[in-house]
Design a protein around this motif. Structure first.
Motif: not given
Length: 248
Positions: A99-105
Motif C-alpha cells: 500500500n505504498l502509493p507508487y506503482y504503475g505499468t
C-alpha cells in the motif's frame, strides 16, 4: 518499416483502454486475493502476485493482436509477428502489496530492436504518459477534471532506484550534497526524469523496466551500461553524476 495510421491509432487506443481498465479495477474491484502471491515465479525472476497475473492477462487481451507479447511474468508469447510488445504489467509490485502509493505499468512497442512507442502509466495518479511513432509526448488522464501537475523548475531531489544495493554511490552522492529518493518503481521514475534533478538506476537492467521510459525521455541526456542507467535534463548535473558513478 511502413506502419499504417490505422495500426498506430488502434495500438495507442488499445494501450489506453488496457491501462484504464486496470486503473478502474484497482480502484473499484480489488480483493484481498489479488494481494496474495500466486504459485508462479515470473519470467523476470520475482515472485508473482495474483494482481500481476490479472494485469498481464488484461494487457494480453488488448494487445496480443498487435504483436508478440513479451511480459515480465509470462516471458514471450509467440514469435510470428512483425512487432514485439514489451510489458511490465505492474511496475512496483512490492509497493502495491504494501500500500505504498507508487506503482504503475510500462508498455513498449519494438521492431528490429528499435523502440517505436513507449507508454508508462502511474496507477495512483491515473496519468498515462506516452510517446508514439516520433510524435510529441502526450498524457491521458483517467480521473475526471484532472489538471496537469505543476512541477517546480527548481528541482530539489534526484531519484536513485536500487540505492540500497550501492552504498558507495550513496555516500558519494551525499558528500556531493545531492539529495535523492528511492521510491521503488523504475519505469515510473525514469519516465518522469524531467521532474527531477536526475534519475539513476543501478543493478540488473531488464527491458521491461526501461524501454518505454527511455523512448519517452529520448531527448534528455542518457548514459547506459550493462548495470547503470542515468538520465538528466541538465547537462552539468548529468556530467556530475556520471563522474560519481564512472567506476561502477
Amino acid at each position: 518499416m511502413q506502419i499504417t495510421d490505422l495500426y498506430k491509432n488502434s495500438f495507442i487506443k488499445a494501450v489506453i483502454l488496457a491501462n484504464k481498465e486496470l486503473f478502474l479495477y484497482i480502484n473499484n474491484s480489488l480483493t484481498y486475493e489479488d494481494l496474495n502471491y500466486s504459485e508462479q515465479i515470473g519470467f523476470g525472476g520475482d515472485k508473482t502476485l495474483n494482481i500481476d497475473l490479472l494485469a498481464e492477462n488484461l494487457f494480453i487481451k488488448y494487445l496480443q493482436v498487435f504483436g508478440n507479447i513479451y511480459s515480465e511474468e509470462c516471458g514471450k508469447l509467440s514469435n510470428d509477428k512483425k512487432f514485439d510488445i514489451i510489458i511490465d504489467p505492474l511496475d512496483g509490485s512490492d509497493n502495491f502489496s504494501s500500500n505504498l502509493p507508487y506503482y504503475g505499468t510500462s508498455v513498449a512497442l519494438v521492431s528490429d530492436n528499435i523502440t517505436l512507442a513507449g507508454f508508462v502509466c502511474n496507477l495512483v495518479t491515473g496519468v498515462l504518459t506516452y510517446k508514439a511513432f516520433n510524435d510529441d509526448i502526450k498524457k491521458e488522464y483517467f480521473l475526471e477534471n484532472r489538471d496537469s501537475l505543476l512541477v517546480s523548475k527548481n528541482k530539489k531531489i534526484g531519484i536513485f532506484e536500487r540505492a540500497y544495493s550501492f552504498p558507495e554511490i550513496c555516500t558519494k552522492l551525499r558528500h556531493a550534497k545531492l539529495k535523492f529518493r528511492s521510491p521503488g518503481a523504475v519505469a515510473l521514475s525514469l519516465c518522469d526524469a524531467k521532474n527531477y534533478d536526475f534519475v539513476l538506476f543501478a543493478g540488473n537492467i531488464r527491458e521491461f523496466d526501461i524501454l518505454a521510459s527511455l523512448y519517452i525521455c529520448n531527448e534528455l541526456f542518457l548514459y547506459k551500461t550493462e548495470k547503470i542507467v542515468l538520465i538528466a535534463e541538465n547537462k552539468q548535473k548529468f556530467n556530475q553524476i556520471k563522474e560519481i558513478i564512472k567506476n561502477n
